[in-house]
Scaffold this motif. Structure first.
Motif, PDB file in Angstrom:
ATOM      1  N   ARG A  88       0.838  -1.305  -0.045  1.00 14.84           N
ATOM      2  CA  ARG A  88      -0.181   0.168   0.132  1.00 14.84           C
ATOM      3  C   ARG A  88       0.808   1.375  -0.073  1.00 14.84           C
ATOM      4  O   ARG A  88       0.333   2.099  -0.207  1.00 14.84           O
ATOM      5  CB  ARG A  88      -0.892  -0.176   1.299  1.00 14.84           C
ATOM      6  N   LYS A  89       2.272   1.247   0.315  1.00 15.97           N
ATOM      7  CA  LYS A  89       3.062   2.206   0.486  1.00 15.97           C
ATOM      8  C   LYS A  89       3.567   2.658  -1.010  1.00 15.97           C
ATOM      9  O   LYS A  89       3.999   3.956  -1.211  1.00 15.97           O
ATOM     10  CB  LYS A  89       4.249   2.081   1.473  1.00 15.97           C
ATOM     11  N   PHE A  90       3.761   1.918  -1.859  1.00 16.64           N
ATOM     12  CA  PHE A  90       4.407   1.922  -2.990  1.00 16.64           C
ATOM     13  C   PHE A  90       3.382   1.568  -4.460  1.00 16.64           C
ATOM     14  O   PHE A  90       2.872   0.555  -4.253  1.00 16.64           O
ATOM     15  CB  PHE A  90       5.721   1.139  -3.285  1.00 16.64           C
ATOM     16  N   HIS A  91       3.398   2.430  -5.147  1.00 18.30           N
ATOM     17  CA  HIS A  91       2.444   2.471  -6.159  1.00 18.30           C
ATOM     18  C   HIS A  91       3.195   2.626  -7.580  1.00 18.30           C
ATOM     19  O   HIS A  91       3.482   3.657  -8.278  1.00 18.30           O
ATOM     20  CB  HIS A  91       1.554   3.475  -6.321  1.00 18.30           C
ATOM     21  N   THR A  92       4.006   1.302  -7.969  1.00 20.05           N
ATOM     22  CA  THR A  92       5.117   1.376  -9.016  1.00 20.05           C
ATOM     23  C   THR A  92       4.401   0.925 -10.175  1.00 20.05           C
ATOM     24  O   THR A  92       4.829   1.010 -11.161  1.00 20.05           O
ATOM     25  CB  THR A  92       6.229   0.630  -8.595  1.00 20.05           C
ATOM     26  N   GLY A  93       3.300   0.103 -10.106  1.00 17.15           N
ATOM     27  CA  GLY A  93       2.731  -0.462 -11.468  1.00 17.15           C
ATOM     28  C   GLY A  93       3.597  -1.154 -12.125  1.00 17.15           C
ATOM     29  O   GLY A  93       4.231  -2.194 -11.636  1.00 17.15           O
ATOM     30  N   PHE A  94       3.859  -0.989 -13.559  1.00 14.20           N
ATOM     31  CA  PHE A  94       4.631  -1.629 -14.301  1.00 14.20           C
ATOM     32  C   PHE A  94       5.869  -0.978 -14.738  1.00 14.20           C
ATOM     33  O   PHE A  94       6.752  -1.585 -15.547  1.00 14.20           O
ATOM     34  CB  PHE A  94       3.737  -2.017 -15.835  1.00 14.20           C
ATOM     35  N   ALA A  95       6.347  -0.116 -13.777  1.00 15.66           N
ATOM     36  CA  ALA A  95       7.464   0.609 -13.941  1.00 15.66           C
ATOM     37  C   ALA A  95       8.785  -0.422 -13.803  1.00 15.66           C
ATOM     38  O   ALA A  95       9.685  -0.317 -14.555  1.00 15.66           O
ATOM     39  CB  ALA A  95       7.635   1.767 -13.293  1.00 15.66           C
ATOM     40  N   PRO A  96       8.884  -1.076 -12.620  1.00 16.69           N
ATOM     41  CA  PRO A  96      10.159  -2.375 -12.620  1.00 16.69           C
ATOM     42  C   PRO A  96      10.009  -2.937 -13.891  1.00 16.69           C
ATOM     43  O   PRO A  96      11.165  -3.539 -14.382  1.00 16.69           O
ATOM     44  CB  PRO A  96       9.710  -3.191 -11.511  1.00 16.69           C
ATOM     45  N   ILE A  97       9.033  -3.571 -14.554  1.00 16.19           N
ATOM     46  CA  ILE A  97       8.875  -4.491 -15.928  1.00 16.19           C
ATOM     47  C   ILE A  97       9.457  -3.711 -16.852  1.00 16.19           C
ATOM     48  O   ILE A  97      10.473  -3.946 -17.622  1.00 16.19           O
ATOM     49  CB  ILE A  97       7.677  -4.789 -16.179  1.00 16.19           C
ATOM     50  N   ALA A  98       9.030  -2.618 -17.113  1.00 21.05           N
ATOM     51  CA  ALA A  98       9.500  -1.565 -18.223  1.00 21.05           C
ATOM     52  C   ALA A  98      10.795  -1.427 -17.945  1.00 21.05           C
ATOM     53  O   ALA A  98      11.838  -1.408 -19.178  1.00 21.05           O
ATOM     54  CB  ALA A  98       8.804  -0.405 -18.397  1.00 21.05           C
ATOM     55  N   ALA A  99      11.443  -0.962 -16.907  1.00 17.32           N
ATOM     56  CA  ALA A  99      13.099  -0.800 -16.674  1.00 17.32           C
ATOM     57  C   ALA A  99      13.831  -1.988 -16.815  1.00 17.32           C
ATOM     58  O   ALA A  99      14.903  -1.708 -17.607  1.00 17.32           O
ATOM     59  CB  ALA A  99      13.170  -0.381 -15.348  1.00 17.32           C
ATOM     60  N   HIS A 100      13.263  -3.126 -17.058  1.00 18.01           N
ATOM     61  CA  HIS A 100      14.246  -4.535 -17.210  1.00 18.01           C
ATOM     62  C   HIS A 100      13.891  -4.840 -18.435  1.00 18.01           C
ATOM     63  O   HIS A 100      14.610  -5.961 -19.119  1.00 18.01           O
ATOM     64  CB  HIS A 100      13.909  -5.334 -16.184  1.00 18.01           C
ATOM     65  N   LEU A 101      12.929  -4.566 -19.247  1.00 16.43           N
ATOM     66  CA  LEU A 101      12.413  -5.189 -20.546  1.00 16.43           C
ATOM     67  C   LEU A 101      13.460  -5.261 -21.416  1.00 16.43           C
ATOM     68  O   LEU A 101      13.651  -6.228 -22.059  1.00 16.43           O
ATOM     69  CB  LEU A 101      11.066  -4.659 -21.047  1.00 16.43           C
ATOM     70  N   ASP A 102      14.161  -4.141 -21.732  1.00 19.24           N
ATOM     71  CA  ASP A 102      15.240  -4.039 -22.947  1.00 19.24           C
ATOM     72  C   ASP A 102      16.120  -5.147 -22.630  1.00 19.24           C
ATOM     73  O   ASP A 102      16.954  -5.759 -23.563  1.00 19.24           O
ATOM     74  CB  ASP A 102      15.658  -2.654 -23.077  1.00 19.24           C
ATOM     75  N   GLY A 103      16.814  -5.123 -21.470  1.00 21.69           N
ATOM     76  CA  GLY A 103      17.687  -6.056 -20.997  1.00 21.69           C
ATOM     77  C   GLY A 103      17.278  -7.553 -21.158  1.00 21.69           C
ATOM     78  O   GLY A 103      18.188  -8.241 -21.520  1.00 21.69           O
TER      79      GLY A 103
END
Length: 119
Positions: A88-103
């Motif tokens: 409930r503290k963090f609302h990151t959504g799909f940002a972590p996936i998007a950050a790693h997707l290219d790699g």
């Protein structure tokens, strides 16, 4: 709709809706929560308020419910569903996936390229 209980079985109660129409209140539709014995809830001759849930098109059997007329029980703090997989503290959504997707894509392509050269 009001009906009269005509029979009580371990799996539910038969309710006469009018002179020619009878339905079944299944044990799961008696009340919210666990029902140990339907005879604790119903007595033959008892008048009950029911809702028609379903009428089977082929057999003409009528499914009734008392539970649908009752307010849902309030869940205490201990019985509320906990969602451990979210924060409930963090609302990151799909940002972590998007950050790693290219790699990940580059790594997969290298792996596929390495498989084709070894054949």
């Amino acid at each position: 709709m009001t009906g009269k209980v005509t029979g009580v079985q371990p799996y539910g109660a038969f309710v006469m809706l009018d002179e020619h129409t009878q339905g079944l209140v299944h044990i799961s539709e008696c009340q919210h929560g666990y029902v140990k014995d339907t005879s604790d809830i119903f007595n033959v001759g008892q008048r009950v308020e029911v809702v028609i849930l379903d009428i089977d098109e082929y057999t003409q059997k009528i499914s009734l419910s008392l539970r649908a007329l009752q307010a849902p029980p309030r869940l205490g703090k201990k019985r509320r569903r906990k969602h451990y997989w979210t924060s409930r503290k963090f609302h990151t959504g799909f940002a972590p996936i998007a950050a790693h997707l290219d790699g990940w894509v580059a790594e997969a392509l290298e792996h596929l390229d390495g498989e084709t050269t070894h054949k």
